[in-house]
Design an enzyme around this catalytic site. Structure first.
Site, PDB file in Angstrom:
ATOM      1  N   THR A  43     -13.182 -17.351 165.260  1.00 34.92           N
ATOM      2  CA  THR A  43     -13.822 -18.663 165.175  1.00 34.92           C
ATOM      3  C   THR A  43     -13.763 -19.435 166.482  1.00 34.92           C
ATOM      4  O   THR A  43     -14.743 -20.043 166.905  1.00 34.92           O
ATOM      5  CB  THR A  43     -13.172 -19.482 164.042  1.00 34.92           C
ATOM      6  OG1 THR A  43     -13.318 -18.753 162.820  1.00 34.92           O
ATOM      7  CG2 THR A  43     -13.825 -20.839 163.900  1.00 34.92           C
TER       8      THR A  43
ATOM      9  N   ASN B 242     -20.063 -22.475 167.524  1.00 35.15           N
ATOM     10  CA  ASN B 242     -19.697 -21.072 167.720  1.00 35.15           C
ATOM     11  C   ASN B 242     -20.772 -20.082 167.286  1.00 35.15           C
ATOM     12  O   ASN B 242     -20.485 -18.970 166.878  1.00 35.15           O
ATOM     13  CB  ASN B 242     -18.352 -20.768 167.046  1.00 35.15           C
ATOM     14  CG  ASN B 242     -18.389 -20.964 165.546  1.00 35.15           C
ATOM     15  OD1 ASN B 242     -19.450 -21.182 164.964  1.00 35.15           O
ATOM     16  ND2 ASN B 242     -17.237 -20.877 164.916  1.00 35.15           N
TER      17      ASN B 242
ATOM     18  N   LYS C  79     -26.522 -20.686 163.671  1.00 39.28           N
ATOM     19  CA  LYS C  79     -26.313 -22.133 163.654  1.00 39.28           C
ATOM     20  C   LYS C  79     -27.221 -22.864 164.647  1.00 39.28           C
ATOM     21  O   LYS C  79     -27.910 -22.237 165.447  1.00 39.28           O
ATOM     22  CB  LYS C  79     -24.843 -22.414 163.962  1.00 39.28           C
ATOM     23  CG  LYS C  79     -23.886 -21.894 162.898  1.00 39.28           C
ATOM     24  CD  LYS C  79     -22.453 -22.203 163.279  1.00 39.28           C
ATOM     25  CE  LYS C  79     -21.471 -21.779 162.213  1.00 39.28           C
ATOM     26  NZ  LYS C  79     -20.087 -22.154 162.579  1.00 39.28           N
TER      27      LYS C  79
ATOM     28  N   HIS D 270     -22.283 -18.197 161.526  1.00 40.21           N
ATOM     29  CA  HIS D 270     -21.400 -18.125 160.364  1.00 40.21           C
ATOM     30  C   HIS D 270     -21.648 -16.764 159.727  1.00 40.21           C
ATOM     31  O   HIS D 270     -22.784 -16.306 159.643  1.00 40.21           O
ATOM     32  CB  HIS D 270     -21.732 -19.212 159.335  1.00 40.21           C
ATOM     33  CG  HIS D 270     -21.133 -18.917 157.989  1.00 40.21           C
ATOM     34  ND1 HIS D 270     -19.837 -19.240 157.674  1.00 40.21           N
ATOM     35  CD2 HIS D 270     -21.639 -18.273 156.905  1.00 40.21           C
ATOM     36  CE1 HIS D 270     -19.576 -18.827 156.441  1.00 40.21           C
ATOM     37  NE2 HIS D 270     -20.655 -18.236 155.952  1.00 40.21           N
TER      38      HIS D 270
ATOM     39  N   GLU E 183     -22.479 -16.786 148.699  1.00 45.36           N
ATOM     40  CA  GLU E 183     -23.286 -17.379 149.765  1.00 45.36           C
ATOM     41  C   GLU E 183     -24.720 -16.868 149.738  1.00 45.36           C
ATOM     42  O   GLU E 183     -25.660 -17.645 149.961  1.00 45.36           O
ATOM     43  CB  GLU E 183     -22.631 -17.118 151.121  1.00 45.36           C
ATOM     44  CG  GLU E 183     -21.335 -17.876 151.290  1.00 45.36           C
ATOM     45  CD  GLU E 183     -20.591 -17.555 152.565  1.00 45.36           C
ATOM     46  OE1 GLU E 183     -19.602 -18.251 152.833  1.00 45.36           O
ATOM     47  OE2 GLU E 183     -20.993 -16.637 153.310  1.00 45.36           O
TER      48      GLU E 183
ATOM     49  N   TYR F 250     -19.097 -25.537 152.759  1.00 45.52           N
ATOM     50  CA  TYR F 250     -17.848 -25.799 153.479  1.00 45.52           C
ATOM     51  C   TYR F 250     -16.865 -26.567 152.601  1.00 45.52           C
ATOM     52  O   TYR F 250     -16.099 -27.389 153.087  1.00 45.52           O
ATOM     53  CB  TYR F 250     -18.131 -26.578 154.768  1.00 45.52           C
ATOM     54  CG  TYR F 250     -18.839 -25.766 155.819  1.00 45.52           C
ATOM     55  CD1 TYR F 250     -18.223 -24.678 156.426  1.00 45.52           C
ATOM     56  CD2 TYR F 250     -20.132 -26.079 156.215  1.00 45.52           C
ATOM     57  CE1 TYR F 250     -18.865 -23.925 157.395  1.00 45.52           C
ATOM     58  CE2 TYR F 250     -20.790 -25.339 157.189  1.00 45.52           C
ATOM     59  CZ  TYR F 250     -20.151 -24.265 157.766  1.00 45.52           C
ATOM     60  OH  TYR F 250     -20.790 -23.521 158.731  1.00 45.52           O
TER      61      TYR F 250
ATOM     62  N   PHE G 213     -12.532 -33.497 160.485  1.00 42.29           N
ATOM     63  CA  PHE G 213     -13.669 -33.055 161.294  1.00 42.29           C
ATOM     64  C   PHE G 213     -14.897 -32.680 160.462  1.00 42.29           C
ATOM     65  O   PHE G 213     -15.936 -32.310 161.013  1.00 42.29           O
ATOM     66  CB  PHE G 213     -13.275 -31.885 162.202  1.00 42.29           C
ATOM     67  CG  PHE G 213     -12.659 -30.716 161.473  1.00 42.29           C
ATOM     68  CD1 PHE G 213     -13.440 -29.757 160.854  1.00 42.29           C
ATOM     69  CD2 PHE G 213     -11.276 -30.574 161.426  1.00 42.29           C
ATOM     70  CE1 PHE G 213     -12.876 -28.682 160.189  1.00 42.29           C
ATOM     71  CE2 PHE G 213     -10.692 -29.489 160.764  1.00 42.29           C
ATOM     72  CZ  PHE G 213     -11.494 -28.547 160.148  1.00 42.29           C
TER      73      PHE G 213
END
Length: 154
Positions: free
Chosen positions: A92, A113, A10, A116, A127, A50, A58
């Protein structure tokens, strides 16, 4: 049985200069990198990726964060790769992640974090198709595969 799974490093991993440290953990474990590219994510891809979170309050923050810098998408392969990677990255909420996990060692946030990873084999297939064309995934033998796996595990 060998599996493939998706890992996204990320924006915090990219901007903090942690790419090499995180990638080396998966290589040292014995997983095989079979696809890798740096990309910029957009709203359309993030809404699909997502989808389970898009109605959460959020979600706009996730989109803002995930579009704040390029990310590194990777395909990794190995015996039970999905479960191995999930164990290696930790929970997570990075503050609760065990030391020795990627999140436990490099992150302090739920949202920021580091990584993924596909949650199961079905998600991994979807994915990987979302982020890689078939000609962007490679097959090869690691020089040390016979030292990583027993013959009946390959």
């Amino acid at each position: 049985m060998s599996e493939r799974t998706l890992i996204i490093l990320k924006p915090d991993t990219v901007t903090r200069g942690l790419l090499g440290k995180v990638i080396s953990r998966f290589e040292e474990k014995g997983l095989k990198l079979v696809g890798c590219k740096m990309i910029e994510l957009n709203n359309e891809v993030l809404e699909k990726h997502y989808d389970h979170l898009k109605d959460k309050p959020f979600f706009p923050s996730i989109v803002s964060y995930m579009t704040s810098s390029p990310v590194l998408v990777q395909a990794w392969e190995g015996v039970e790769a999905v479960d191995v990677v999930r164990l290696m990255i930790g929970v997570t909420n990075s503050r609760q992640a065990q030391p020795g996990t990627v999140r436990g060692d490099f992150a302090m946030s739920i949202g920021r974090n580091i990584v993924h990873a596909s949650e199961d084999i079905d998600a991994a297939k979807v994915e990987l198709e979302r982020f890689f064309d078939q000609n962007e995934l490679y097959s090869y033998t690691r020089a040390d595969e016979d030292k990583i796996y027993e013959d009946d595990e390959k």
